[in-house]
Write a protein that holds these residues in place. Structure first.
Motif, mmCIF file in Angstrom:
data_model
loop_
_atom_site.group_PDB
_atom_site.id
_atom_site.type_symbol
_atom_site.label_atom_id
_atom_site.label_comp_id
_atom_site.label_asym_id
_atom_site.label_seq_id
_atom_site.Cartn_x
_atom_site.Cartn_y
_atom_site.Cartn_z
ATOM 1 N N ALA A 33 0.842 -1.207 0.000
ATOM 2 C CA ALA A 33 0.000 0.000 0.000
ATOM 3 C C ALA A 33 0.872 1.251 0.000
ATOM 4 C CB ALA A 33 -0.930 0.003 1.212
ATOM 5 N N TRP A 34 2.003 1.201 0.721
ATOM 6 C CA TRP A 34 2.921 2.351 0.784
ATOM 7 C C TRP A 34 3.487 2.649 -0.602
ATOM 8 C CZ3 TRP A 34 8.330 3.236 0.348
ATOM 9 C CH2 TRP A 34 8.817 4.376 1.003
ATOM 10 N N LEU A 35 3.863 1.601 -1.326
ATOM 11 C CA LEU A 35 4.401 1.780 -2.680
ATOM 12 C C LEU A 35 3.326 2.312 -3.628
ATOM 13 C CD1 LEU A 35 6.446 -1.552 -2.903
ATOM 14 C CD2 LEU A 35 7.435 0.748 -2.884
ATOM 15 N N LEU A 36 2.124 1.772 -3.492
ATOM 16 C CA LEU A 36 1.032 2.218 -4.370
ATOM 17 C C LEU A 36 0.631 3.659 -4.085
ATOM 18 C CD1 LEU A 36 -0.391 0.880 -6.701
ATOM 19 C CD2 LEU A 36 0.675 -0.834 -5.307
ATOM 20 N N ARG A 37 0.820 4.072 -2.842
ATOM 21 C CA ARG A 37 0.504 5.467 -2.518
ATOM 22 C C ARG A 37 1.486 6.401 -3.238
ATOM 23 N NH1 ARG A 37 -2.262 8.574 1.528
ATOM 24 N NH2 ARG A 37 -1.055 10.454 1.906
ATOM 25 N N ILE A 38 2.753 6.018 -3.245
ATOM 26 C CA ILE A 38 3.743 6.809 -3.990
ATOM 27 C C ILE A 38 3.348 6.832 -5.467
ATOM 28 C CG2 ILE A 38 6.167 6.929 -4.758
ATOM 29 C CD1 ILE A 38 7.004 5.646 -2.167
ATOM 30 N N LEU A 39 3.002 5.663 -5.983
ATOM 31 C CA LEU A 39 2.689 5.553 -7.406
ATOM 32 C C LEU A 39 1.464 6.378 -7.799
ATOM 33 C CD1 LEU A 39 3.188 2.525 -9.606
ATOM 34 C CD2 LEU A 39 0.958 3.574 -9.696
ATOM 35 N N THR A 40 0.400 6.301 -6.994
ATOM 36 C CA THR A 40 -0.807 7.059 -7.362
ATOM 37 C C THR A 40 -0.541 8.564 -7.260
ATOM 38 O OG1 THR A 40 -1.692 6.746 -5.149
ATOM 39 C CG2 THR A 40 -2.539 5.306 -6.843
ATOM 40 N N ASN A 41 0.273 8.985 -6.279
ATOM 41 C CA ASN A 41 0.612 10.407 -6.188
ATOM 42 C C ASN A 41 1.407 10.865 -7.409
ATOM 43 O OD1 ASN A 41 -0.664 11.128 -3.820
ATOM 44 N ND2 ASN A 41 1.035 10.452 -2.537
ATOM 45 N N LEU A 42 2.352 10.045 -7.834
ATOM 46 C CA LEU A 42 3.129 10.385 -9.038
ATOM 47 C C LEU A 42 2.217 10.479 -10.252
ATOM 48 C CD1 LEU A 42 6.271 8.092 -8.592
ATOM 49 C CD2 LEU A 42 6.270 10.587 -8.638
ATOM 50 N N ASN A 43 1.281 9.555 -10.314
ATOM 51 C CA ASN A 43 0.356 9.519 -11.441
ATOM 52 C C ASN A 43 -0.492 10.794 -11.473
ATOM 53 O OD1 ASN A 43 -0.659 8.177 -13.680
ATOM 54 N ND2 ASN A 43 -2.309 7.192 -12.523
ATOM 55 N N ILE A 44 -0.911 11.242 -10.301
ATOM 56 C CA ILE A 44 -1.702 12.473 -10.216
ATOM 57 C C ILE A 44 -0.818 13.674 -10.569
ATOM 58 C CG2 ILE A 44 -2.879 14.043 -8.620
ATOM 59 C CD1 ILE A 44 -3.867 11.365 -7.210
ATOM 60 N N ASP A 45 0.428 13.682 -10.066
ATOM 61 C CA ASP A 45 1.354 14.775 -10.370
ATOM 62 C C ASP A 45 1.595 14.913 -11.871
ATOM 63 O OD1 ASP A 45 1.595 15.241 -7.737
ATOM 64 O OD2 ASP A 45 3.576 14.329 -7.499
ATOM 65 N N ARG A 46 1.454 13.808 -12.570
ATOM 66 C CA ARG A 46 1.707 13.848 -14.014
ATOM 67 C C ARG A 46 0.540 14.438 -14.792
ATOM 68 N NH1 ARG A 46 4.587 8.534 -16.219
ATOM 69 N NH2 ARG A 46 6.604 8.850 -15.251
ATOM 70 N N GLY A 47 -0.297 15.157 -14.100
ATOM 71 C CA GLY A 47 -1.333 15.866 -14.836
ATOM 72 C C GLY A 47 -2.692 15.213 -14.800
ATOM 73 N N ARG A 48 -2.775 14.152 -14.020
ATOM 74 C CA ARG A 48 -4.097 13.569 -13.863
ATOM 75 C C ARG A 48 -4.913 14.532 -13.026
ATOM 76 N NH1 ARG A 48 -4.596 8.375 -12.516
ATOM 77 N NH2 ARG A 48 -6.360 9.227 -11.456
ATOM 78 N N ARG A 49 -6.203 14.615 -13.307
ATOM 79 C CA ARG A 49 -7.026 15.566 -12.569
ATOM 80 C C ARG A 49 -7.847 14.836 -11.509
ATOM 81 N NH1 ARG A 49 -10.472 13.303 -14.188
ATOM 82 N NH2 ARG A 49 -11.104 12.491 -16.169
ATOM 83 N N SER A 50 -7.168 13.920 -10.856
ATOM 84 C CA SER A 50 -7.879 13.033 -9.949
ATOM 85 C C SER A 50 -8.478 13.718 -8.724
ATOM 86 C CB SER A 50 -6.935 11.934 -9.499
ATOM 87 O OG SER A 50 -7.634 10.948 -8.825
ATOM 88 N N GLN A 51 -7.938 14.897 -8.379
ATOM 89 C CA GLN A 51 -8.436 15.531 -7.170
ATOM 90 C C GLN A 51 -9.767 16.245 -7.393
ATOM 91 O OE1 GLN A 51 -6.818 13.844 -5.523
ATOM 92 N NE2 GLN A 51 -5.224 14.875 -4.378
ATOM 93 N N ARG A 52 -10.096 16.486 -8.663
ATOM 94 C CA ARG A 52 -11.342 17.179 -8.950
ATOM 95 C C ARG A 52 -12.514 16.218 -8.813
ATOM 96 N NH1 ARG A 52 -11.243 19.950 -14.574
ATOM 97 N NH2 ARG A 52 -12.647 18.274 -15.126
#
Lengths: 76, 211
Positions: B90-109
């Motif tokens: 889960a810790w690794l996936l948290r890093i991965l999903t954050n990176l994915n969002i940083d790459r311009g995903r608009r997941s927070q909206r």
């Protein structure tokens, strides 16, 4: 009173997620035991879950594994 | 007070032989190196599972590979922030999903609302009625191919897809998915509910196209 099949449908996802209380689970199973139509639908949804899970089975390319190992920080 | 006097006083206070502090610091470094090697080995052992989730979170295979590499580079650098005994995957996936969002995903909206079919069974009904009257459930699901599922999943909007991939493919609990995506558990449940329906709608559409 709510239509028993509609109520059973409401319980379907939580049932498959195993988050129903024991009483709710018994209630769903009692209805499923006597309702062929709901039983078929539950079974279909269960197979669909397995199908979706299997769709995720993608092997990691072996060269990626090597690249990841190379990212390890060397011991001094 | 001179530096030498300070050292002498510290050594006297801790009642250590000269050189003992150095030896202790050497042992500490060796223990830390050992912990780090264990961490790296544990993380690498999970790489297949991390990739499996990444493959469906990211848009393409190349993107998934990049994300996994970046995740591991970051994990190896910040391994000290992992609490041993907690869920490393889960810790690794948290890093991965954050990176994915940083790459311009608009997941927070907030995800856009879409009209959904009124009931949860429409895919079954659609497939069952398009068949030859055989309603063996295993056969019904076989009218879908694995490719249908992969492409339908890629049509599901990111916010919904993330929870489906984590829970239904990655086998994470609702709570783990909530921690990974940094959203409340209630949001995980509602997105999962809607996401599964959207997935089924996409599958029904592709089944209709195939006739």
């Amino acid at each position: 009173m709510m239509d028993p099949c509609a109520h059973c449908e409401e319980m379907m996802q939580p049932y498959l997620d195993r988050i129903l209380t024991e009483a709710e689970r018994h209630e769903a199973e009692a209805h499923l035991a006597e309702c062929d139509s709901c039983r078929r639908r539950y079974k279909f949804e269960e197979s669909l879950r397995v199908y979706v899970r299997r769709a995720g089975d993608t092997a990691m390319p072996p060269e990626l594994k090597q690249k990841l190992a190379a990212l390890r920080i060397p011991l001094n | 007070m001179s530096a030498g006097a300070t050292v002498a006083r510290v050594e006297a206070d801790t009642d250590q032989e000269p050189g003992a502090a150095e030896a202790e610091s050497g042992m500490r470094l060796a223990a830390e190196a050992r912990d780090r090697v264990h961490f790296e080995e544990d993380a690498l052992a999970l790489a297949d599972q991390v990739y499996r989730v990444a493959r469906h979170l990211a848009g393409s295979r190349e993107e998934a590979e990049d994300l996994v590499q970046e995740t591991y580079a970051r994990a190896f650098r910040s391994w000290r922030s992992f609490t041993p005994g907690t869920n490393l995957r889960a810790w690794l996936l948290r890093i991965l999903t954050n990176l994915n969002i940083d790459r311009g995903r608009r997941s927070q909206r907030a995800p856009q609302m879409q009209a959904l079919e009124a009931n949860d069974y429409f895919l079954y009904d659609r497939l069952a009625e398009s068949g030859d009257g055989v309603s063996d459930e295993d056969r019904v699901v076989e009218r879908l191919s694995q490719d249908d599922i992969v492409s339908a999943l890629s049509e599901v909007p990111h916010d919904f897809r993330d929870v489906i991939v984590l829970v239904d493919i990655g086998d994470f609990s609702y709570q783990d998915a909530a921690n990974i995506l940094d959203i409340p558990i209630g949001t995980v449940m509602s997105r999962l509910h809607r996401g599964r329906r959207i997935l089924k709608r996409e599958l029904a559409e592709s089944a209709a196209q195939e006739g």
